[in-house]
Design an enzyme around this catalytic site. Structure first.
Site, mmCIF file in Angstrom:
data_model
loop_
_atom_site.group_PDB
_atom_site.id
_atom_site.type_symbol
_atom_site.label_atom_id
_atom_site.label_comp_id
_atom_site.label_asym_id
_atom_site.label_seq_id
_atom_site.Cartn_x
_atom_site.Cartn_y
_atom_site.Cartn_z
ATOM 1 N N ARG A 14 -32.385 0.665 60.653
ATOM 2 C CA ARG A 14 -30.633 0.164 59.906
ATOM 3 C C ARG A 14 -30.489 -0.884 60.831
ATOM 4 O O ARG A 14 -30.141 -2.349 60.548
ATOM 5 C CB ARG A 14 -29.352 1.013 59.969
ATOM 6 C CG ARG A 14 -30.468 2.727 58.374
ATOM 7 C CD ARG A 14 -29.772 2.996 58.563
ATOM 8 N NE ARG A 14 -27.883 2.903 58.431
ATOM 9 C CZ ARG A 14 -26.738 3.828 58.345
ATOM 10 N NH1 ARG A 14 -27.225 5.038 59.261
ATOM 11 N NH2 ARG A 14 -25.969 3.139 58.618
ATOM 12 N N HIS B 41 -16.204 4.778 61.627
ATOM 13 C CA HIS B 41 -17.116 5.264 61.714
ATOM 14 C C HIS B 41 -17.910 4.257 62.545
ATOM 15 O O HIS B 41 -19.564 5.242 62.669
ATOM 16 C CB HIS B 41 -17.420 5.841 60.254
ATOM 17 C CG HIS B 41 -16.991 6.891 59.569
ATOM 18 N ND1 HIS B 41 -17.811 6.920 58.335
ATOM 19 C CD2 HIS B 41 -16.082 7.320 59.691
ATOM 20 C CE1 HIS B 41 -16.494 7.780 57.680
ATOM 21 N NE2 HIS B 41 -16.216 8.225 58.408
ATOM 22 N N SER C 153 -17.359 6.467 47.666
ATOM 23 C CA SER C 153 -17.389 7.376 46.502
ATOM 24 C C SER C 153 -16.157 8.218 46.704
ATOM 25 O O SER C 153 -16.160 9.353 46.369
ATOM 26 C CB SER C 153 -18.796 8.301 46.665
ATOM 27 O OG SER C 153 -19.301 8.953 48.589
ATOM 28 N N GLY D 147 -15.669 0.635 47.178
ATOM 29 C CA GLY D 147 -17.010 0.279 47.422
ATOM 30 C C GLY D 147 -17.504 2.286 48.360
ATOM 31 O O GLY D 147 -17.848 2.089 48.891
HETATM 32 C C1 BJW Z 1 -19.939 -0.030 44.303
HETATM 33 C C2 BJW Z 1 -21.180 -1.085 44.386
HETATM 34 C C3 BJW Z 1 -21.231 -2.213 44.007
HETATM 35 C C4 BJW Z 1 -22.003 1.120 44.827
HETATM 36 N N1 BJW Z 1 -19.510 -2.870 43.823
HETATM 37 N N2 BJW Z 1 -18.633 -0.291 44.612
HETATM 38 C C5 BJW Z 1 -15.705 20.362 53.005
HETATM 39 C C6 BJW Z 1 -14.325 20.017 52.899
HETATM 40 C C7 BJW Z 1 -14.259 18.937 53.243
HETATM 41 C C8 BJW Z 1 -14.398 18.610 54.790
HETATM 42 C C9 BJW Z 1 -14.974 18.634 54.813
HETATM 43 C C10 BJW Z 1 -15.825 20.038 54.303
HETATM 44 N N3 BJW Z 1 -16.436 20.355 55.623
HETATM 45 C C11 BJW Z 1 -16.637 19.387 56.413
HETATM 46 C C12 BJW Z 1 -15.575 18.232 56.359
HETATM 47 C C13 BJW Z 1 -15.143 17.230 56.777
HETATM 48 C C14 BJW Z 1 -16.928 16.111 56.680
HETATM 49 C C15 BJW Z 1 -16.631 15.657 55.684
HETATM 50 O O1 BJW Z 1 -16.538 15.407 54.763
HETATM 51 N N4 BJW Z 1 -17.413 16.392 55.065
HETATM 52 C C16 BJW Z 1 -17.620 16.515 52.891
HETATM 53 C C17 BJW Z 1 -19.596 15.029 53.134
HETATM 54 C C18 BJW Z 1 -17.757 17.241 52.581
HETATM 55 N N5 BJW Z 1 -15.957 14.521 57.923
HETATM 56 C C19 BJW Z 1 -16.182 14.982 58.941
HETATM 57 O O2 BJW Z 1 -17.276 15.506 59.271
HETATM 58 C C20 BJW Z 1 -15.860 13.625 59.912
HETATM 59 N N6 BJW Z 1 -14.726 14.475 61.023
HETATM 60 C C21 BJW Z 1 -13.393 15.126 60.589
HETATM 61 O O3 BJW Z 1 -13.574 15.837 59.542
HETATM 62 O O4 BJW Z 1 -12.977 15.939 61.716
HETATM 63 C C22 BJW Z 1 -12.450 16.255 61.675
HETATM 64 C C23 BJW Z 1 -11.061 15.490 61.597
HETATM 65 C C24 BJW Z 1 -10.207 16.715 61.335
HETATM 66 C C25 BJW Z 1 -8.473 15.926 61.106
HETATM 67 C C26 BJW Z 1 -8.681 14.926 60.538
HETATM 68 C C27 BJW Z 1 -9.190 13.805 61.476
HETATM 69 C C28 BJW Z 1 -10.283 14.407 61.322
HETATM 70 C C29 BJW Z 1 -16.990 12.401 60.141
HETATM 71 C C30 BJW Z 1 -17.244 11.787 59.071
HETATM 72 C C31 BJW Z 1 -18.617 10.861 59.166
HETATM 73 C C32 BJW Z 1 -19.362 10.294 57.881
HETATM 74 N N7 BJW Z 1 -20.237 9.616 58.509
HETATM 75 C C33 BJW Z 1 -21.306 8.746 57.907
HETATM 76 C C34 BJW Z 1 -21.987 8.309 58.711
HETATM 77 C C35 BJW Z 1 -21.702 6.979 59.343
HETATM 78 C C36 BJW Z 1 -22.742 6.470 60.559
HETATM 79 C C37 BJW Z 1 -23.797 5.724 59.741
HETATM 80 O O5 BJW Z 1 -23.677 4.681 59.248
HETATM 81 O O6 BJW Z 1 -25.159 6.576 59.677
HETATM 82 O O7 BJW Z 1 -20.039 8.439 57.273
HETATM 83 S S1 BJW Z 1 -21.760 9.431 56.969
HETATM 84 C C38 BJW Z 1 -20.900 8.442 55.305
HETATM 85 O O8 BJW Z 1 -20.651 8.653 54.062
HETATM 86 C C39 BJW Z 1 -20.670 6.917 55.940
HETATM 87 C C40 BJW Z 1 -19.907 6.587 55.308
HETATM 88 O O9 BJW Z 1 -19.068 5.670 56.142
HETATM 89 C C41 BJW Z 1 -19.984 7.386 54.672
HETATM 90 C C42 BJW Z 1 -18.784 7.733 53.277
HETATM 91 O O10 BJW Z 1 -19.846 6.468 52.165
HETATM 92 P P1 BJW Z 1 -19.651 5.694 51.760
HETATM 93 O O11 BJW Z 1 -19.105 4.679 51.934
HETATM 94 O O12 BJW Z 1 -18.172 6.395 51.043
HETATM 95 O O13 BJW Z 1 -20.496 5.246 50.478
HETATM 96 P P2 BJW Z 1 -21.304 5.997 49.619
HETATM 97 O O14 BJW Z 1 -23.153 5.851 49.290
HETATM 98 O O15 BJW Z 1 -21.275 7.785 49.472
HETATM 99 O O16 BJW Z 1 -20.990 5.454 48.282
HETATM 100 C C43 BJW Z 1 -20.264 3.917 47.893
HETATM 101 C C44 BJW Z 1 -19.926 4.159 46.838
HETATM 102 O O17 BJW Z 1 -19.511 2.759 46.001
HETATM 103 C C45 BJW Z 1 -20.689 4.400 45.529
HETATM 104 O O18 BJW Z 1 -19.204 5.476 44.651
HETATM 105 C C46 BJW Z 1 -20.296 3.483 44.709
HETATM 106 O O19 BJW Z 1 -20.282 3.927 42.909
HETATM 107 C C47 BJW Z 1 -19.947 2.182 44.801
HETATM 108 N N8 BJW Z 1 -20.772 1.371 44.755
HETATM 109 N N9 BJW Z 1 -22.166 -0.327 44.577
HETATM 110 C C48 BJW Z 1 -18.933 -1.719 44.106
HETATM 111 N N10 BJW Z 1 -21.779 -3.230 43.985
#
Ligand code: BJW
Length: 235
Positions: free
Chosen positions: A55, A107, A177, A175
């Site tokens: 990446r 992130h 999810s 953008g």
């Molecule tokens: C367009 C478009 C165009 C396309 N125009 N739109 C159970 C329930 C709830 C929470 C949890 C759970 N079990 C565990 C958790 C917590 C967990 C979590 O959320 N898990 C879920 C999967 C359930 N979270 C964590 O562990 C986080 N830490 C944490 O919670 O610490 C404790 C804490 C407690 C209290 C307060 C604070 C903290 C850490 C999360 C880390 C996420 N890391 C990643 C990887 C980063 C490094 C890397 O890049 O490799 O981050 S995962 C990945 O997902 C990345 C992204 O930033 C993140 C979000 O994804 P994003 O950006 O939304 O992308 P997509 O692909 O999902 O969506 C794209 C969207 O764009 C779509 O909707 C399309 O429609 C749209 N789109 N083209 C407009 N042209």
């Protein structure tokens, strides 16, 4: 008017960076949830490094550039005379390249590495291996890992994000999810009278919390929305 923007992978999709959960969201058959964890890094650091090395190299290509959505946000911020915070979940550097100023990459950043011993972050543009030493750790035990936030790790800037959300007059999510927390929950921290706008190709699990939902491409809808906002502000 205090403005808080949250961006996700969708804003960079039209710049040629694949999203995580779209049709092409798999990397060599792996879901991001399988690779972006400390456990995956412990068990198979080579695989996790390969994912981020690929990446990083992709991002370094000359044709990967900010698109009209990144540029419109930077231009809007430059003329905005109240608080403006751009929270991005993206680890690409396209908001920085576009010229945005007050950016909070919650992130982390792909073009940075973090020492496993000291947590010190340094700029980094090269491939990493499990043996890449931190040039600055005195103990020499430190290794470098990508400065990105994996599942189970605390995102950056949570206090600042909470304060900004609680004071926001306008919250704009672009953008994302809205399935990864705590980012997906930021909209819930905004006050009742906050204007909450979601720009996305599709509906998300948080869409109902927004006061306006705009369906379409970020490169088209973000400039259009910000232009409309600017003309409303001058009335
Ligand atoms: C367009 C478009 C165009 C396309 N125009 N739109 C159970 C329930 C709830 C929470 C949890 C759970 N079990 C565990 C958790 C917590 C967990 C979590 O959320 N898990 C879920 C999967 C359930 N979270 C964590 O562990 C986080 N830490 C944490 O919670 O610490 C404790 C804490 C407690 C209290 C307060 C604070 C903290 C850490 C999360 C880390 C996420 N890391 C990643 C990887 C980063 C490094 C890397 O890049 O490799 O981050 S995962 C990945 O997902 C990345 C992204 O930033 C993140 C979000 O994804 P994003 O950006 O939304 O992308 P997509 O692909 O999902 O969506 C794209 C969207 O764009 C779509 O909707 C399309 O429609 C749209 N789109 N083209 C407009 N042209």
């Amino acid at each position: 008017m205090k403005v808080v923007v949250l961006t996700g992978a969708g804003i960079s999709a039209e710049s040629g960076i694949p999203t995580f959960r779209g049709a092409e969201g798999l990397w060599e058959g792996h879901r991001v949830e399988e690779i972006a964890t400390p456990t995956a890094f412990q068990k198979n650091p080579e695989l996790v490094h390969q994912f981020y090395n690929a990446r990083r190299r992709h991002l370094l290509q000359d044709h990967i550039l900010p698109n009209a959505a990144h540029t419109a946000l930077a231009d809007y911020e430059a003329t905005h005379d109240d608080e403006f915070l751009l929270i991005t979940q993206n680890v690409d550097n396209l908001h920085f390249v576009a010229g945005s100023q007050n950016i909070l990459p919650m992130h982390g950043q792909l073009m940075e590495a973090k020492c496993t011993e000291t947590d010190k972050v340094i700029p980094w543009h090269l491939d990493l291996t499990p043996h890449t030493p931190d040039p600055e750790t005195p103990s020499r035990r430190g290794r470098l890992r990508p400065n990105v936030v994996w599942f189970g790790e605390m995102p950056y800037g949570m206090d600042k994000i909470r304060r900004a959300a609680q004071n926001a007059d306008l919250f704009l999510a672009i953008g994302t999810s809205a399935v990864v927390y705590p980012a997906a929950g930021i909209v819930q921290q905004t006050p009742k009278n906050c204007r909450r706008v979601e720009i996305n190709l599709d509906a998300t699990p948080q869409s109902e919390v927004f006061t306006e939902t705009i369906r379409g491409l970020a490169s088209i809808e973000v400039p259009k929305f910000l232009k409309r906002l600017q003309s409303e502000e001058t009335i």
